[in-house]
Motif scaffolding. Structure first.
Motif, PDB file in Angstrom:
ATOM      1  N   LEU A  24      -9.210   3.702  -2.526  1.00  0.00           N
ATOM      2  CA  LEU A  24      -9.196   2.393  -1.863  1.00  0.00           C
ATOM      3  C   LEU A  24      -8.608   1.313  -2.766  1.00  0.00           C
ATOM      4  O   LEU A  24      -7.949   0.389  -2.285  1.00  0.00           O
ATOM      5  CB  LEU A  24     -10.601   2.000  -1.436  1.00  0.00           C
ATOM      6  N   VAL A  25      -8.856   1.434  -4.067  1.00  0.00           N
ATOM      7  CA  VAL A  25      -8.325   0.442  -5.004  1.00  0.00           C
ATOM      8  C   VAL A  25      -6.798   0.466  -4.990  1.00  0.00           C
ATOM      9  O   VAL A  25      -6.150  -0.578  -5.016  1.00  0.00           O
ATOM     10  CB  VAL A  25      -8.871   0.701  -6.424  1.00  0.00           C
ATOM     11  N   PHE A  26      -6.215   1.649  -4.927  1.00  0.00           N
ATOM     12  CA  PHE A  26      -4.760   1.776  -4.955  1.00  0.00           C
ATOM     13  C   PHE A  26      -4.122   1.795  -3.566  1.00  0.00           C
ATOM     14  O   PHE A  26      -2.912   2.011  -3.436  1.00  0.00           O
ATOM     15  CB  PHE A  26      -4.344   3.036  -5.727  1.00  0.00           C
ATOM     16  N   MET A  27      -4.887   1.548  -2.523  1.00  0.00           N
ATOM     17  CA  MET A  27      -4.373   1.601  -1.160  1.00  0.00           C
ATOM     18  C   MET A  27      -3.215   0.619  -0.887  1.00  0.00           C
ATOM     19  O   MET A  27      -2.252   1.003  -0.214  1.00  0.00           O
ATOM     20  CB  MET A  27      -5.499   1.379  -0.149  1.00  0.00           C
ATOM     21  N   PRO A  28      -3.233  -0.631  -1.387  1.00  0.00           N
ATOM     22  CA  PRO A  28      -2.061  -1.493  -1.141  1.00  0.00           C
ATOM     23  C   PRO A  28      -0.769  -0.902  -1.713  1.00  0.00           C
ATOM     24  O   PRO A  28       0.286  -0.961  -1.076  1.00  0.00           O
ATOM     25  CB  PRO A  28      -2.421  -2.796  -1.857  1.00  0.00           C
ATOM     26  N   LEU A  29      -0.857  -0.285  -2.875  1.00  0.00           N
ATOM     27  CA  LEU A  29       0.317   0.335  -3.488  1.00  0.00           C
ATOM     28  C   LEU A  29       0.763   1.564  -2.698  1.00  0.00           C
ATOM     29  O   LEU A  29       1.959   1.773  -2.479  1.00  0.00           O
ATOM     30  CB  LEU A  29      -0.002   0.714  -4.933  1.00  0.00           C
ATOM     31  N   ILE A  30      -0.193   2.349  -2.232  1.00  0.00           N
ATOM     32  CA  ILE A  30       0.131   3.537  -1.446  1.00  0.00           C
ATOM     33  C   ILE A  30       0.795   3.148  -0.133  1.00  0.00           C
ATOM     34  O   ILE A  30       1.787   3.761   0.289  1.00  0.00           O
ATOM     35  CB  ILE A  30      -1.149   4.361  -1.202  1.00  0.00           C
ATOM     36  N   VAL A  31       0.279   2.117   0.516  1.00  0.00           N
ATOM     37  CA  VAL A  31       0.864   1.659   1.783  1.00  0.00           C
ATOM     38  C   VAL A  31       2.276   1.127   1.557  1.00  0.00           C
ATOM     39  O   VAL A  31       3.194   1.412   2.337  1.00  0.00           O
ATOM     40  CB  VAL A  31      -0.036   0.595   2.445  1.00  0.00           C
ATOM     41  N   MET A  32       2.485   0.377   0.469  1.00  0.00           N
ATOM     42  CA  MET A  32       3.818  -0.150   0.169  1.00  0.00           C
ATOM     43  C   MET A  32       4.817   0.992  -0.052  1.00  0.00           C
ATOM     44  O   MET A  32       5.932   0.965   0.473  1.00  0.00           O
ATOM     45  CB  MET A  32       3.765  -1.049  -1.069  1.00  0.00           C
ATOM     46  N   ILE A  33       4.426   2.011  -0.793  1.00  0.00           N
ATOM     47  CA  ILE A  33       5.307   3.149  -1.037  1.00  0.00           C
ATOM     48  C   ILE A  33       5.589   3.900   0.261  1.00  0.00           C
ATOM     49  O   ILE A  33       6.721   4.323   0.507  1.00  0.00           O
ATOM     50  CB  ILE A  33       4.689   4.076  -2.107  1.00  0.00           C
ATOM     51  N   ALA A  34       4.581   4.043   1.117  1.00  0.00           N
ATOM     52  CA  ALA A  34       4.770   4.731   2.395  1.00  0.00           C
ATOM     53  C   ALA A  34       5.747   3.975   3.299  1.00  0.00           C
ATOM     54  O   ALA A  34       6.617   4.579   3.935  1.00  0.00           O
ATOM     55  CB  ALA A  34       3.435   4.905   3.090  1.00  0.00           C
ATOM     56  N   VAL A  35       5.612   2.664   3.351  1.00  0.00           N
ATOM     57  CA  VAL A  35       6.512   1.852   4.197  1.00  0.00           C
ATOM     58  C   VAL A  35       7.948   1.916   3.657  1.00  0.00           C
ATOM     59  O   VAL A  35       8.896   2.080   4.437  1.00  0.00           O
ATOM     60  CB  VAL A  35       6.012   0.396   4.282  1.00  0.00           C
ATOM     61  N   LEU A  36       8.113   1.814   2.350  1.00  0.00           N
ATOM     62  CA  LEU A  36       9.457   1.907   1.773  1.00  0.00           C
ATOM     63  C   LEU A  36      10.073   3.283   2.024  1.00  0.00           C
ATOM     64  O   LEU A  36      11.259   3.387   2.346  1.00  0.00           O
ATOM     65  CB  LEU A  36       9.409   1.619   0.271  1.00  0.00           C
ATOM     66  N   THR A  37       9.272   4.324   1.901  1.00  0.00           N
ATOM     67  CA  THR A  37       9.762   5.676   2.165  1.00  0.00           C
ATOM     68  C   THR A  37      10.165   5.828   3.630  1.00  0.00           C
ATOM     69  O   THR A  37      11.185   6.452   3.939  1.00  0.00           O
ATOM     70  CB  THR A  37       8.683   6.712   1.800  1.00  0.00           C
ATOM     71  N   LEU A  38       9.381   5.251   4.514  1.00  0.00           N
ATOM     72  CA  LEU A  38       9.705   5.298   5.939  1.00  0.00           C
ATOM     73  C   LEU A  38      11.025   4.589   6.229  1.00  0.00           C
ATOM     74  O   LEU A  38      11.879   5.124   6.947  1.00  0.00           O
ATOM     75  CB  LEU A  38       8.579   4.669   6.752  1.00  0.00           C
ATOM     76  N   PHE A  39      11.211   3.401   5.662  1.00  0.00           N
ATOM     77  CA  PHE A  39      12.461   2.665   5.886  1.00  0.00           C
ATOM     78  C   PHE A  39      13.662   3.408   5.314  1.00  0.00           C
ATOM     79  O   PHE A  39      14.722   3.466   5.938  1.00  0.00           O
ATOM     80  CB  PHE A  39      12.385   1.266   5.286  1.00  0.00           C
ATOM     81  N   ILE A  40      13.522   3.985   4.140  1.00  0.00           N
ATOM     82  CA  ILE A  40      14.623   4.737   3.543  1.00  0.00           C
ATOM     83  C   ILE A  40      14.942   5.966   4.392  1.00  0.00           C
ATOM     84  O   ILE A  40      16.110   6.283   4.647  1.00  0.00           O
ATOM     85  CB  ILE A  40      14.292   5.120   2.091  1.00  0.00           C
ATOM     86  N   GLY A  41      13.889   6.656   4.847  1.00  0.00           N
ATOM     87  CA  GLY A  41      14.105   7.827   5.701  1.00  0.00           C
ATOM     88  C   GLY A  41      14.772   7.471   7.016  1.00  0.00           C
ATOM     89  O   GLY A  41      15.669   8.182   7.475  1.00  0.00           O
ATOM     90  N   LEU A  42      14.355   6.369   7.619  1.00  0.00           N
ATOM     91  CA  LEU A  42      14.997   5.925   8.864  1.00  0.00           C
ATOM     92  C   LEU A  42      16.448   5.531   8.629  1.00  0.00           C
ATOM     93  O   LEU A  42      17.315   5.819   9.459  1.00  0.00           O
ATOM     94  CB  LEU A  42      14.227   4.744   9.460  1.00  0.00           C
ATOM     95  N   GLY A  43      16.710   4.866   7.515  1.00  0.00           N
ATOM     96  CA  GLY A  43      18.091   4.502   7.198  1.00  0.00           C
ATOM     97  C   GLY A  43      18.976   5.711   7.008  1.00  0.00           C
ATOM     98  O   GLY A  43      20.117   5.751   7.488  1.00  0.00           O
ATOM     99  N   ILE A  44      18.465   6.724   6.338  1.00  0.00           N
ATOM    100  CA  ILE A  44      19.232   7.957   6.140  1.00  0.00           C
ATOM    101  C   ILE A  44      19.448   8.662   7.478  1.00  0.00           C
ATOM    102  O   ILE A  44      20.561   9.137   7.775  1.00  0.00           O
ATOM    103  CB  ILE A  44      18.518   8.881   5.131  1.00  0.00           C
TER     104      ILE A  44
END
Length: 54
Positions: free
Chosen positions: A27-47
């Protein structure tokens, strides 16, 4: 959004280390995990969009 998530993660880590919160480390690292997930999603969609147009 990136700076906000990093600041929030830093605040949560410091609060956990000083014993102010009793959350799990996940839970402490959840903001960082969510940020990485969103960036990965955007990169994957762009590809995917880029490959679809070719």
């Amino acid at each position: 959004m990136c700076n906000f998530a990093l600041l929030l993660t830093l605040i949560f880590v410091l609060a956990k280390l000083f014993g102010l919160i009793a959350w799990s480390w996940l839970l402490v690292f959840m903001p960082l995990i969510v940020m990485i997930a969103v960036l990965t999603l955007f990169i994957g969609l762009g590809i995917a969009i880029g490959l679809h147009k070719e």
